[in-house]
Design a protein around this motif. Structure first.
Motif, PDB file in Angstrom:
ATOM      1  N   GLY A 671      95.119  19.790  21.863  1.00 32.94           N
ATOM      2  CA  GLY A 671      95.875  20.927  21.182  1.00 32.94           C
ATOM      3  C   GLY A 671      95.259  20.992  20.037  1.00 32.94           C
ATOM      4  N   HIS A 672      95.481  22.425  19.610  1.00 28.15           N
ATOM      5  CA  HIS A 672      95.291  22.876  18.028  1.00 28.15           C
ATOM      6  C   HIS A 672      95.471  24.191  17.927  1.00 28.15           C
ATOM      7  N   ILE A 673      95.555  24.669  16.772  1.00 22.45           N
ATOM      8  CA  ILE A 673      95.967  26.016  16.341  1.00 22.45           C
ATOM      9  C   ILE A 673      95.479  26.303  14.997  1.00 22.45           C
ATOM     10  N   SER A 674      95.137  27.584  14.892  1.00 17.62           N
ATOM     11  CA  SER A 674      94.934  27.870  13.362  1.00 17.62           C
ATOM     12  C   SER A 674      95.377  29.240  13.170  1.00 17.62           C
ATOM     13  N   TYR A 675      96.147  29.171  12.014  1.00 18.52           N
ATOM     14  CA  TYR A 675      96.526  30.506  11.379  1.00 18.52           C
ATOM     15  C   TYR A 675      95.783  31.116  10.444  1.00 18.52           C
ATOM     16  N   VAL A 676      96.216  32.507  10.365  1.00 17.92           N
ATOM     17  CA  VAL A 676      95.548  33.294   9.238  1.00 17.92           C
ATOM     18  C   VAL A 676      96.719  34.201   8.588  1.00 17.92           C
ATOM     19  N   GLU A 677      96.896  33.730   7.438  1.00 20.49           N
ATOM     20  CA  GLU A 677      98.302  34.694   6.867  1.00 20.49           C
ATOM     21  C   GLU A 677      97.741  36.067   6.215  1.00 20.49           C
ATOM     22  N   LEU A 678      98.422  36.964   6.577  1.00 21.93           N
ATOM     23  CA  LEU A 678      98.036  38.490   6.365  1.00 21.93           C
ATOM     24  C   LEU A 678      99.090  38.916   5.411  1.00 21.93           C
ATOM     25  N   ASP A 679      98.891  39.703   4.569  1.00 24.03           N
ATOM     26  CA  ASP A 679     100.023  40.579   3.765  1.00 24.03           C
ATOM     27  C   ASP A 679     100.493  41.522   4.748  1.00 24.03           C
ATOM     28  N   GLY A 680     101.898  42.173   4.514  1.00 26.42           N
ATOM     29  CA  GLY A 680     102.426  43.061   5.462  1.00 26.42           C
ATOM     30  C   GLY A 680     101.601  44.285   5.700  1.00 26.42           C
ATOM     31  N   ASP A 681     100.999  44.705   4.676  1.00 29.13           N
ATOM     32  CA  ASP A 681     100.292  45.855   4.902  1.00 29.13           C
ATOM     33  C   ASP A 681      98.935  45.838   5.931  1.00 29.13           C
ATOM     34  N   THR A 682      98.423  44.599   5.510  1.00 27.69           N
ATOM     35  CA  THR A 682      97.312  44.254   6.546  1.00 27.69           C
ATOM     36  C   THR A 682      97.620  44.031   7.672  1.00 27.69           C
ATOM     37  N   ALA A 683      98.567  43.672   7.951  1.00 30.75           N
ATOM     38  CA  ALA A 683      99.163  43.448   9.443  1.00 30.75           C
ATOM     39  C   ALA A 683      99.396  44.671   9.978  1.00 30.75           C
ATOM     40  N   LYS A 684      99.656  45.608   9.408  1.00 34.50           N
ATOM     41  CA  LYS A 684     100.202  46.938  10.196  1.00 34.50           C
ATOM     42  C   LYS A 684      98.917  47.621  10.619  1.00 34.50           C
ATOM     43  N   GLY A 700      84.725  30.360  18.073  1.00 29.42           N
ATOM     44  CA  GLY A 700      84.988  29.264  18.991  1.00 29.42           C
ATOM     45  C   GLY A 700      86.316  28.573  18.701  1.00 29.42           C
ATOM     46  N   ILE A 701      87.291  29.332  18.105  1.00 19.91           N
ATOM     47  CA  ILE A 701      88.659  28.988  18.032  1.00 19.91           C
ATOM     48  C   ILE A 701      89.506  28.697  19.405  1.00 19.91           C
ATOM     49  N   GLY A 702      90.139  27.717  19.630  1.00 25.79           N
ATOM     50  CA  GLY A 702      90.625  27.670  21.039  1.00 25.79           C
ATOM     51  C   GLY A 702      92.072  28.497  20.962  1.00 25.79           C
ATOM     52  N   TYR A 703      92.792  28.425  20.109  1.00 24.52           N
ATOM     53  CA  TYR A 703      94.210  28.914  20.053  1.00 24.52           C
ATOM     54  C   TYR A 703      94.440  29.382  18.530  1.00 24.52           C
ATOM     55  N   GLY A 704      94.767  30.379  18.434  1.00 23.88           N
ATOM     56  CA  GLY A 704      95.235  30.968  16.752  1.00 23.88           C
ATOM     57  C   GLY A 704      96.034  31.909  17.040  1.00 23.88           C
ATOM     58  N   SER A 705      96.811  32.151  15.714  1.00 21.72           N
ATOM     59  CA  SER A 705      97.643  33.122  15.685  1.00 21.72           C
ATOM     60  C   SER A 705      97.909  33.725  14.118  1.00 21.72           C
ATOM     61  N   ILE A 706      98.386  34.869  14.035  1.00 20.63           N
ATOM     62  CA  ILE A 706      98.105  35.667  12.564  1.00 20.63           C
ATOM     63  C   ILE A 706      99.698  35.793  12.181  1.00 20.63           C
ATOM     64  N   ASN A 707      99.986  35.083  11.086  1.00 16.65           N
ATOM     65  CA  ASN A 707     101.126  35.175  10.351  1.00 16.65           C
ATOM     66  C   ASN A 707     101.208  36.344   9.427  1.00 16.65           C
ATOM     67  N   HIS A 708     102.351  36.836   9.261  1.00 20.36           N
ATOM     68  CA  HIS A 708     102.720  37.931   8.343  1.00 20.36           C
ATOM     69  C   HIS A 708     104.075  38.004   8.259  1.00 20.36           C
ATOM     70  N   PRO A 709     104.572  38.444   7.223  1.00 21.06           N
ATOM     71  CA  PRO A 709     106.212  38.658   6.879  1.00 21.06           C
ATOM     72  C   PRO A 709     106.848  39.314   7.923  1.00 21.06           C
TER      73      PRO A 709
END
Lengths: 759, 51
Positions: A671-684, A700-709
């Motif tokens: 198992g693995h996960i990668s995050y990317v952090e976006l600011d609120g406006d970019t996430a919109k 070739g990421i296996g599992y990922g998610s994008i964080n934003h406030p």
């Protein structure tokens, strides 16, 4: 002549040589040497040694034990001396842990969670409530027992000193981590929760309700999370049932209206039945010619002219579709609400739950995916973001990834929802190490994750069952990588040697624990094994040992702080220098090879985990700072970086971060996960959001998610990014607004029902 | 309704909820996070999407 001795608690009691002889004899038996006479001889020698040392003074118990060790050595019972020393150490540890335990319980019982880091070790347990505190007290007791009685001394030492972290240590003697629950198999012919039998569900509402119950029931048999790998495929069966019964109802209604006769139900049912005999079951998209045939049968059974009958069928179909869509939405809404409000584990936790979906391309499956996304988007009763379940969208080329793929619209919708609600996360079926297991038309070969990251797919124990369904992790233990690097002081060869030793130590510890788990019987896991949730457990009887079937699960070795490790060894981390990336991949590749070799050797599934760093990141760092001081880039923060991640504080672009982390996904097969952090406006910006998900897929990421406030003001109900002041009502944190202002807001936003407050 | 809860209704002493991801799962507010994770969250930098 010794008359009295002083016990540990200070009491003075009469001396008894027999007791010494007995203790010596016990130690002799354990090491298989010596006789009763030998034991008496050693006891006598101890006595005279004590007399010459203490005279008339009563000796301390510790002094007596020292003498026993000494005399055993003198009499050349070396093995007995060794086992006596270990016995003493174990008893000391047990005593110490009792004292520590009482202190821990005192903290749990009397301190507010705000002031006690201990009570916030797991962010999902509310230590301020009665049940939460009771759970924490139980956990503390179990940990003390497990350390004193179940661990080998070298494992206990490694755990205590922070070389390793045995996860979910409180459950060490009891159960396993997690399972991917195949709800299709579970629901077939119904199941029992242990508190009652539930029939096979007959509508999407009951499918969704039972899915929540399945998660709750299984959670009580294991210590980790629960996941459904086939949420869309499973719920689609419920949608199909709802549609069929709705269609029959609607057709009965329109025919009754047309004929002005309320007694047509049996005839309509007959017409549908005749049609289904030749065209298969009615469905959202029935077999070609279905409606035409039904039209003819309506004429035969009820004498309705064909042009009218065709209209009635079309109308019934339309209405049934609308109703099914509505029912599905409500079922999904109910499911999400359920999982956010239902309690498990004595009420202290909401179940850790995950659902995987995205690849079912049937109209029923698509209806499920669309509506669960819409329910997630809508949020809870006051618009709050749902914490559970974790939604995981399965991305697959030819299914939903590219324009023209049948579920591409749903992938797009998922991006829009995730940009607002942080879920879904994305799992990528096309990454080579996932694709190699993928067989079209067999959804069980699609990778699915336990939301936090756990992945189970390959199967060394049984290569005919390389699937994600009905399996899970058994236990996992993480290695403090930066510690090994710090101990090696820049010596790479020494570091690798230490790493190999530590891998061996952890593998042995996992096997020791497996032995405990394997000895359990089916009745110890009434739902997981008793209801056949776990792979092949349906072949066992209630009193059978679970050993063999458990081997479908994984034993995982985790690690934390690759970035700090590289810095400690070479001065830079893998984001700072491409040469360090190579070193990083070498280290993690070495760990993976160890797991693969161990798997072959034992014919069990040893896998490498990119450890989630919630509970241990602070502990390791604290201990290492005490030992090695504050070292820049290594121990100068409060935490170690999650697994192989680029440090959270390191300035880097989203695409570059993905590029650096992707190769580690291939190596970390547990198992693995990668995050990317976006600011609120970019996430919109949904386009930008989708581009990042696509980059993850392509790299070739296996599992990922994008964080934003995602912030929310409970006073005015605003959801979005909140800086110092709320953009809607203008108040600062903790500040009151005027009553007049509140009245204005209530008028302006009538959908806000009431003050929600802090839960 | 007590005076205090009336005041709360208007926001006195009521903070904002800040939902963040811990390790794949979300936590409703950061009140329940442990200290190291709070520090980690505080240090997180945003990633630019410029190519």
């Amino acid at each position: 002549m010794i008359q009295m001795i002083i016990k540990r608690d200070g009491r003075i009691v009469p001396y008894d040589r027999e007791k010494i002889a007995l203790a010596v004899l016990r130690a002799m038996k354990a090491s298989g040497e010596g006789t009763v006479a030998d034991a008496a001889r050693v006891a006598e020698a101890v006595e005279s040694a004590l007399e010459s040392r203490c005279g008339a003074e009563p000796p301390q118990i510790e002094v007596i034990q020292d003498m026993v060790e000494q005399e055993l050595m003198h009499h050349e019972f070396t093995n007995t001396a060794k086992s006596y020393i270990i016995y003493r150490a174990t008893r000391t540890r047990a005593r110490e842990s009792r004292t520590t335990l009482m202190k821990t319980i005192d903290e749990i019982a009397s301190k507010d969670a705000k002031l006690s880091d201990l009570k916030r070790e797991n962010g999902n347990i509310d230590g301020d409530t009665a049940m939460g505190a009771m759970l924490q007290i139980g956990a503390a007791g179990a940990k003390a027992y497990n350390e004193a009685y179940l661990l080998r001394p070298e494992h206990a030492k490694a755990q205590r000193e922070g070389d390793i972290h045995i996860h979910d240590f409180d459950f060490y003697a009891l159960t396993t981590t997690c399972t991917q629950i195949d709800i299709i198999r579970l629901f077939k012919d119904g199941f029992s929760t242990g508190h009652g039998f539930l029939r096979e569900p007959q509508s999407i509402q009951s499918y969704a309700a039972l899915a929540a119950i399945a998660i709750q029931s299984n959670q009580n048999d294991q210590h980790g999370g629960q996941s459904i790998p086939n949420f869309d495929y499973g719920m689609a069966l419920g949608v199909a049932k709802t549609f069929r019964s709705q269609f029959r109802k609607k057709l009965t209604d329109v025919v009754a209206d047309h004929l002005d006769d309320d007694e047509v139900e049996a005839q309509v049912a007959k017409a549908i039945e005749m049609t289904e005999v030749s065209f298969g079951q009615n469905a959202l998209e029935p077999a070609e010619g279905f409606d035409g045939a039904l039209t003819r049968h309506l004429y035969e059974v009820l004498g309705i002219e064909s042009d009218v009958a065709a209209h009635l069928v079309a109308r019934a179909r339309r209405r049934a579709e609308t109703q099914t869509e509505r029912d599905t939405y409500q079922a999904m809404e109910g499911f999400v609400h359920n999982l956010n409000t239902m309690h498990s584990r004595a009420g202290a936790q909401t179940p850790f739950s995950s659902i995987n979906y995205g690849t079912d391309t049937t109209p029923e499956g698509r209806m499920v995916i669309r509506n669960v996304l819409l329910a997630l988007d809508a949020g809870l009763g006051h618009g709050e973001t749902c914490i559970f379940p974790i939604h995981i969208f399965k991305v697959k080329e030819g299914v939903n990834y590219n324009e023209g793929d049948p579920n591409y619209d749903l992938f797009r919708l998922s991006c829009k929802v995730s940009a607002k609600r942080l879920f879904p996360n994305y799992v990528f079926l096309d990454s080579p190490y996932n694709l190699k297991y993928y067989v079209p038309g067999r959804p069980e070969t699609e990778v699915a994750t336990m939301g936090c990251r756990t992945r189970v797919l390959g199967n060394v124990y049984d290569p005919t069952q390389e699937i994600s369904y009905s399996r899970g992790n058994l236990s996992f233990t993480s290695i403090n990588l930066p510690r090994l690097a710090l101990e090696s002081k820049g010596d790479e060869a020494l570091f690798l040697k230490k790493l190999d030793d530590m891998l061996e130590l952890v593998a042995q510890q996992l096997l020791d624990r497996f032995e405990i788990q394997a000895k359990k019987r089916v009745y110890n896991y009434p739902f997981l094994m008793g209801q056949g949730v776990w792979l092949d457990s349906d072949k066992l009887g209630p009193y059978d040992e679970v050993r063999e079937v458990l081997k479908h699960g994984t034993l995982s070795i985790g690690f934390i702080g690759l970035a700090e490790t590289l810095t400690a060894l070479y001065g830079k981390n893998h984001a700072e220098d491409p040469a360090m990336q190579e070193k990083g991949l070498e280290i993690i590749g070495r760990m993976r090879k160890f797991c693969d070799d161990k798997s072959q050797e034992m014919k069990m599934n040893f896998t490498l985990l990119a450890t989630p760093a919630e509970g241990l990141s602070g502990r390791f760092t604290r201990l290492d700072r005490q030992r090695y001081g504050r070292i820049p880039g290594v121990t100068d923060r409060e935490y170690y970086t999650n697994s192989f991640h680029v440090p959270v504080w390191y300035p880097i672009g989203a695409y570059e971060k993905i590029h650096i982390e992707a190769p580690y996904h291939a190596l970390c097969n547990a198992g693995h996960i990668s995050y990317v952090e976006l600011d609120g406006d970019t996430a919109k910006n949904v386009e930008a959001f989708e581009q990042i998900v696509r980059c993850m897929h392509d790299e070739g990421i296996g599992y990922g998610s994008i964080n934003h406030p995602v912030d929310r003001d409970p006073i005015c109900g605003y959801v979005g990014v909140i800086g110092d002041t709320c953009p809607r009502c203008g108040r600062r944190e903790g500040e009151a607004i005027s009553e007049e202002r509140m009245q204005e807001l209530i008028k302006k936003f009538p959908q806000i029902k009431a003050f929600v407050g802090i839960e | 309704m007590t005076v205090e809860s009336k005041q709360n209704k208007l926001g006195a002493g009521v903070g904002f909820e800040r939902i963040r991801r811990i390790t794949g799962y979300l936590v409703g507010t950061m009140d329940k996070w442990n200290d190291a994770k709070k520090a980690e969250e505080r240090d997180r930098v945003k990633h630019s999407i410029a190519k």
